[in-house]
Design an enzyme around this catalytic site. Structure first.
Site, PDB file in Angstrom:
ATOM      1  N   VAL A 164      -9.669   2.021  12.174  1.00 42.21           N
ATOM      2  CA  VAL A 164      -9.812   1.651  13.574  1.00 42.21           C
ATOM      3  C   VAL A 164     -10.952   2.396  14.285  1.00 42.21           C
ATOM      4  O   VAL A 164     -11.653   1.814  15.117  1.00 42.21           O
ATOM      5  CB  VAL A 164      -8.457   1.815  14.315  1.00 42.21           C
ATOM      6  CG1 VAL A 164      -8.014   3.272  14.387  1.00 42.21           C
ATOM      7  CG2 VAL A 164      -8.526   1.214  15.699  1.00 42.21           C
ATOM      8  N   TYR A 167       0.840  -1.206   0.000  1.00 39.92           N
ATOM      9  CA  TYR A 167       0.000   0.000   0.000  1.00 39.92           C
ATOM     10  C   TYR A 167       0.872   1.252   0.000  1.00 39.92           C
ATOM     11  O   TYR A 167       0.715   2.150  -0.849  1.00 39.92           O
ATOM     12  CB  TYR A 167      -0.907  -0.011   1.235  1.00 39.92           C
ATOM     13  CG  TYR A 167      -1.721   1.254   1.415  1.00 39.92           C
ATOM     14  CD1 TYR A 167      -2.912   1.435   0.742  1.00 39.92           C
ATOM     15  CD2 TYR A 167      -1.278   2.276   2.260  1.00 39.92           C
ATOM     16  CE1 TYR A 167      -3.664   2.600   0.901  1.00 39.92           C
ATOM     17  CE2 TYR A 167      -2.016   3.436   2.425  1.00 39.92           C
ATOM     18  CZ  TYR A 167      -3.209   3.593   1.750  1.00 39.92           C
ATOM     19  OH  TYR A 167      -3.934   4.751   1.910  1.00 39.92           O
TER      20      TYR A 167
HETATM   21  P1  NAD Z   1     -12.847   3.733   0.821  1.00 41.06           P
HETATM   22  O1  NAD Z   1     -12.502   2.275   0.685  1.00 41.06           O
HETATM   23  O2  NAD Z   1     -14.085   4.078   1.550  1.00 41.06           O
HETATM   24  O3  NAD Z   1     -12.890   4.436  -0.595  1.00 41.06           O
HETATM   25  C1  NAD Z   1     -12.189   3.971  -1.715  1.00 41.06           C
HETATM   26  C2  NAD Z   1     -13.152   3.945  -2.876  1.00 41.06           C
HETATM   27  O4  NAD Z   1     -12.448   3.526  -4.050  1.00 41.06           O
HETATM   28  C3  NAD Z   1     -14.307   2.955  -2.677  1.00 41.06           C
HETATM   29  O5  NAD Z   1     -15.521   3.580  -3.021  1.00 41.06           O
HETATM   30  C4  NAD Z   1     -13.983   1.812  -3.631  1.00 41.06           C
HETATM   31  O6  NAD Z   1     -15.137   1.122  -4.061  1.00 41.06           O
HETATM   32  C5  NAD Z   1     -13.261   2.561  -4.745  1.00 41.06           C
HETATM   33  N1  NAD Z   1     -12.363   1.724  -5.534  1.00 41.06           N
HETATM   34  C6  NAD Z   1     -11.458   0.820  -5.084  1.00 41.06           C
HETATM   35  N2  NAD Z   1     -10.816   0.249  -6.125  1.00 41.06           N
HETATM   36  C7  NAD Z   1     -11.306   0.840  -7.241  1.00 41.06           C
HETATM   37  C8  NAD Z   1     -11.047   0.675  -8.634  1.00 41.06           C
HETATM   38  N3  NAD Z   1     -10.149  -0.221  -9.082  1.00 41.06           N
HETATM   39  N4  NAD Z   1     -11.749   1.417  -9.511  1.00 41.06           N
HETATM   40  C9  NAD Z   1     -12.679   2.313  -9.081  1.00 41.06           C
HETATM   41  N5  NAD Z   1     -12.972   2.501  -7.788  1.00 41.06           N
HETATM   42  C10 NAD Z   1     -12.295   1.773  -6.881  1.00 41.06           C
HETATM   43  O7  NAD Z   1     -11.566   4.405   1.497  1.00 41.06           O
HETATM   44  P2  NAD Z   1     -11.336   5.890   2.003  1.00 41.06           P
HETATM   45  O8  NAD Z   1     -10.921   5.779   3.419  1.00 41.06           O
HETATM   46  O9  NAD Z   1     -12.475   6.754   1.622  1.00 41.06           O
HETATM   47  O10 NAD Z   1     -10.049   6.292   1.150  1.00 41.06           O
HETATM   48  C11 NAD Z   1     -10.095   7.214   0.058  1.00 41.06           C
HETATM   49  C12 NAD Z   1      -8.681   7.485  -0.411  1.00 41.06           C
HETATM   50  O11 NAD Z   1      -7.938   8.110   0.629  1.00 41.06           O
HETATM   51  C13 NAD Z   1      -7.892   6.234  -0.775  1.00 41.06           C
HETATM   52  O12 NAD Z   1      -7.058   6.549  -1.869  1.00 41.06           O
HETATM   53  C14 NAD Z   1      -7.054   5.962   0.447  1.00 41.06           C
HETATM   54  O13 NAD Z   1      -5.889   5.218   0.148  1.00 41.06           O
HETATM   55  C15 NAD Z   1      -6.738   7.372   0.850  1.00 41.06           C
HETATM   56  N6  NAD Z   1      -6.383   7.511   2.259  1.00 41.06           N
HETATM   57  C16 NAD Z   1      -7.293   7.189   3.219  1.00 41.06           C
HETATM   58  C17 NAD Z   1      -6.956   7.363   4.550  1.00 41.06           C
HETATM   59  C18 NAD Z   1      -7.904   7.001   5.664  1.00 41.06           C
HETATM   60  O14 NAD Z   1      -7.499   7.117   6.830  1.00 41.06           O
HETATM   61  N7  NAD Z   1      -9.142   6.619   5.387  1.00 41.06           N
HETATM   62  C19 NAD Z   1      -5.703   7.875   4.885  1.00 41.06           C
HETATM   63  C20 NAD Z   1      -4.769   8.145   3.871  1.00 41.06           C
HETATM   64  C21 NAD Z   1      -5.145   8.007   2.554  1.00 41.06           C
HETATM   65  C1  UD1 Z   2      -4.886   4.126   7.726  1.00 36.05           C
HETATM   66  C2  UD1 Z   2      -5.739   3.975   6.477  1.00 36.05           C
HETATM   67  C3  UD1 Z   2      -4.862   4.027   5.259  1.00 36.05           C
HETATM   68  C4  UD1 Z   2      -4.052   5.326   5.344  1.00 36.05           C
HETATM   69  C5  UD1 Z   2      -3.252   5.428   6.640  1.00 36.05           C
HETATM   70  C6  UD1 Z   2      -2.569   6.802   6.770  1.00 36.05           C
HETATM   71  C7  UD1 Z   2      -7.814   2.682   6.555  1.00 36.05           C
HETATM   72  C8  UD1 Z   2      -8.463   1.341   6.546  1.00 36.05           C
HETATM   73  N1  UD1 Z   2      -6.474   2.708   6.507  1.00 36.05           N
HETATM   74  O1  UD1 Z   2      -3.991   3.013   7.849  1.00 36.05           O
HETATM   75  O2  UD1 Z   2      -5.665   4.048   4.093  1.00 36.05           O
HETATM   76  O3  UD1 Z   2      -3.240   5.485   4.237  1.00 36.05           O
HETATM   77  O4  UD1 Z   2      -4.151   5.332   7.725  1.00 36.05           O
HETATM   78  O5  UD1 Z   2      -1.971   6.945   8.004  1.00 36.05           O
HETATM   79  O6  UD1 Z   2      -8.480   3.679   6.600  1.00 36.05           O
HETATM   80  N2  UD1 Z   2      -6.110  -1.511  14.904  1.00 36.05           N
HETATM   81  C9  UD1 Z   2      -6.455  -2.174  16.052  1.00 36.05           C
HETATM   82  N3  UD1 Z   2      -7.675  -2.788  16.113  1.00 36.05           N
HETATM   83  C10 UD1 Z   2      -8.546  -2.771  15.067  1.00 36.05           C
HETATM   84  C11 UD1 Z   2      -8.183  -2.085  13.881  1.00 36.05           C
HETATM   85  C12 UD1 Z   2      -6.950  -1.451  13.840  1.00 36.05           C
HETATM   86  O7  UD1 Z   2      -5.686  -2.228  17.020  1.00 36.05           O
HETATM   87  O8  UD1 Z   2      -9.633  -3.362  15.183  1.00 36.05           O
HETATM   88  C13 UD1 Z   2      -4.818  -0.796  14.860  1.00 36.05           C
HETATM   89  C14 UD1 Z   2      -3.914  -1.138  13.695  1.00 36.05           C
HETATM   90  O9  UD1 Z   2      -3.125  -2.282  13.965  1.00 36.05           O
HETATM   91  C15 UD1 Z   2      -3.091   0.142  13.600  1.00 36.05           C
HETATM   92  C16 UD1 Z   2      -4.080   1.248  14.009  1.00 36.05           C
HETATM   93  O10 UD1 Z   2      -5.126   0.583  14.713  1.00 36.05           O
HETATM   94  O11 UD1 Z   2      -2.021   0.115  14.519  1.00 36.05           O
HETATM   95  C17 UD1 Z   2      -4.690   1.973  12.828  1.00 36.05           C
HETATM   96  O12 UD1 Z   2      -5.142   0.990  11.906  1.00 36.05           O
HETATM   97  P1  UD1 Z   2      -6.064   1.373  10.645  1.00 36.05           P
HETATM   98  O13 UD1 Z   2      -7.233   2.162  11.082  1.00 36.05           O
HETATM   99  O14 UD1 Z   2      -6.284   0.118   9.882  1.00 36.05           O
HETATM  100  O15 UD1 Z   2      -5.164   2.423   9.875  1.00 36.05           O
HETATM  101  P2  UD1 Z   2      -3.675   2.430   9.300  1.00 36.05           P
HETATM  102  O16 UD1 Z   2      -3.122   1.053   9.099  1.00 36.05           O
HETATM  103  O17 UD1 Z   2      -2.926   3.408  10.146  1.00 36.05           O
END
Ligand code: NAD
Ligand code: UD1
Length: 319
Positions: A196, A152
């Site tokens: 998380v 990732y």
């Molecule tokens: P999410 O899984 O809710 O959203 C991702 C979306 O992309 C979903 O709607 C999924 O169906 C779509 N998708 C996946 N593969 C695809 C493909 N091949 N073609 C078209 N659509 C596709 O996740 P999110 O948390 O909303 O994340 C959005 C973006 O932000 C992602 O790029 C993720 O890596 C990035 N990001 C998220 C976090 C976080 O903490 N949530 C942190 C850092 C970066």
């Molecule tokens: C998350 C995002 C990733 C993003 C990154 C940026 C998701 C799913 N992942 O990754 O897209 O790029 O932040 O910092 O949104 N954990 C527990 N118990 C649980 C679930 C998680 O202990 O039930 C712990 C994990 O081991 C980790 C922390 O919580 O240490 C955060 O995990 P998670 O929310 O999956 O996020 P990241 O791996 O940090």
């Protein structure tokens, strides 16, 4: 400090890849509210139709960002592309490095090439704090060394590099936003890979003890989804920032043990977690310096963890 309120006219067209997902759907709401015409490209792997409210300026296309022809067709006539589509879970990419690469890197390349061909004004890329890995120095500034620890993180970082190369070589305006850990309504708790906060709120609301991977002293910098949306709008509208990368975070470090205490407090419950082995590819500490975003993007987070948790839990209760 100011924040753009867009007064868009019908000439703003925005493509949001991953627009049916957690962050993407909030961005779609904001763009529509500000008057843009929005096209969503999503394969609905984790995204949901119910995240998108029907609107006469919203077009939803079910398709794959890994398919260049689809992306190219949709990029035509776009002012901005917000590239949010990804396999967003770190462990999911460890399970499937080849499949996730097709979305997490090739998808970005497709977006950039389509943007070049159709002269899209600017591409905003959802980059990640995962790029920093576990190098000990915190808080992280954008110029610090990187050390990706998972497929990732490698694909997110490689996507940043190719964004910069497209800017340097072809003049495509790209802005990379390194989101830290985003939370808020619509983050789906149902997968073992879910973010998380969505998992903790789901379990605590049901009176079930969550599992913490590791000792719970790992830290994250949690940022509320509305602040991430605001950062994207700034990234699209502030002049002269093509090729740049910005940390998007709260600039607050919270351990998972502390997070669980706060979630329990909002629910008025006292639950002891189970502890399990740390996850492979997990980073230990994460904290951002957001000075660059403050100075150049004219952005700063407005919602702290406690306030965001309350807003999230209110929305889950339908308040
Ligand atoms: P999410 O899984 O809710 O959203 C991702 C979306 O992309 C979903 O709607 C999924 O169906 C779509 N998708 C996946 N593969 C695809 C493909 N091949 N073609 C078209 N659509 C596709 O996740 P999110 O948390 O909303 O994340 C959005 C973006 O932000 C992602 O790029 C993720 O890596 C990035 N990001 C998220 C976090 C976080 O903490 N949530 C942190 C850092 C970066
Ligand atoms: C998350 C995002 C990733 C993003 C990154 C940026 C998701 C799913 N992942 O990754 O897209 O790029 O932040 O910092 O949104 N954990 C527990 N118990 C649980 C679930 C998680 O202990 O039930 C712990 C994990 O081991 C980790 C922390 O919580 O240490 C955060 O995990 P998670 O929310 O999956 O996020 P990241 O791996 O940090």
């Amino acid at each position: 400090m100011f924040e753009q309120r867009l007064t868009m006219n019908s000439t703003i067209n925005a493509l949001v890849t991953g627009g049916a997902g957690f962050i993407g759907s909030h961005l779609v709401d904001r763009l529509l509210a500000d008057g843009a015409a929005v096209t969503v490209l999503d394969n609905f792997s984790t995204g949901k139709h119910e995240n998108l409210v029907p609107h006469d300026k919203l077009q939803v296309v079910a398709g794959d960002v890994g398919d260049y022809a689809t992306v190219e067709r949709l990029a035509q006539g776009m002012t901005w592309i917000f590239h949010e589509a990804a396999v967003a879970s770190v462990p999911a990419t460890i399970d499937d490095p080849v499949g996730s690469h097709q979305t997490n890197y090739v998808g970005t390349l497709n977006v950039l090439e389509a943007a070049r061909k159709h002269r899209v004004q600017r591409v905003m890329f959802a980059a990640s704090a995962a790029a920093y890995g576990d190098l000990p120095e915190i808080p992280k500034t954008e110029t610090m060394a990187v050390k990706p620890l998972s497929p990732y993180a490698v694909d997110k970082l490689a996507s940043e590099y190719i964004c910069r190369v497209y800017h340097q070589l072809y003049g495509v305006e790209t802005v990379c936003l390194r989101y830290f850990n985003v939370f808020g309504p619509r983050q789906d708790p149902s997968s073992p890979y879910s973010g998380v906060i969505s998992v903790f709120t789901d379990r605590v609301s049901k009176g079930q003890a969550p599992t913490i991977f590791g000792d719970g002293e790992q830290t994250r910098d949690f940022v509320y989804v509305a602040d991430v949306v605001a950062a994207n709008i700034q990234a699209a509208t502030v002049a002269g920032i093509g090729g740049e990368t910005f940390n998007i975070a709260n600039q607050r470090q919270t351990s998972l043990n502390e997070l669980l205490r706060q979630v329990c407090a909002v629910y008025g419950k006292n639950l002891q977690p189970g502890y399990d082995a740390p996850r492979a590819g997990d980073i230990k500490h994460s904290l951002a310096d957001t000075g660059k975003a403050r100075n150049i993007l004219q952005w700063q987070p407005k919602v702290g963890l406690q306030q965001g948790l309350q807003a999230l839990i209110d929305s889950l209760r339908g308040a």
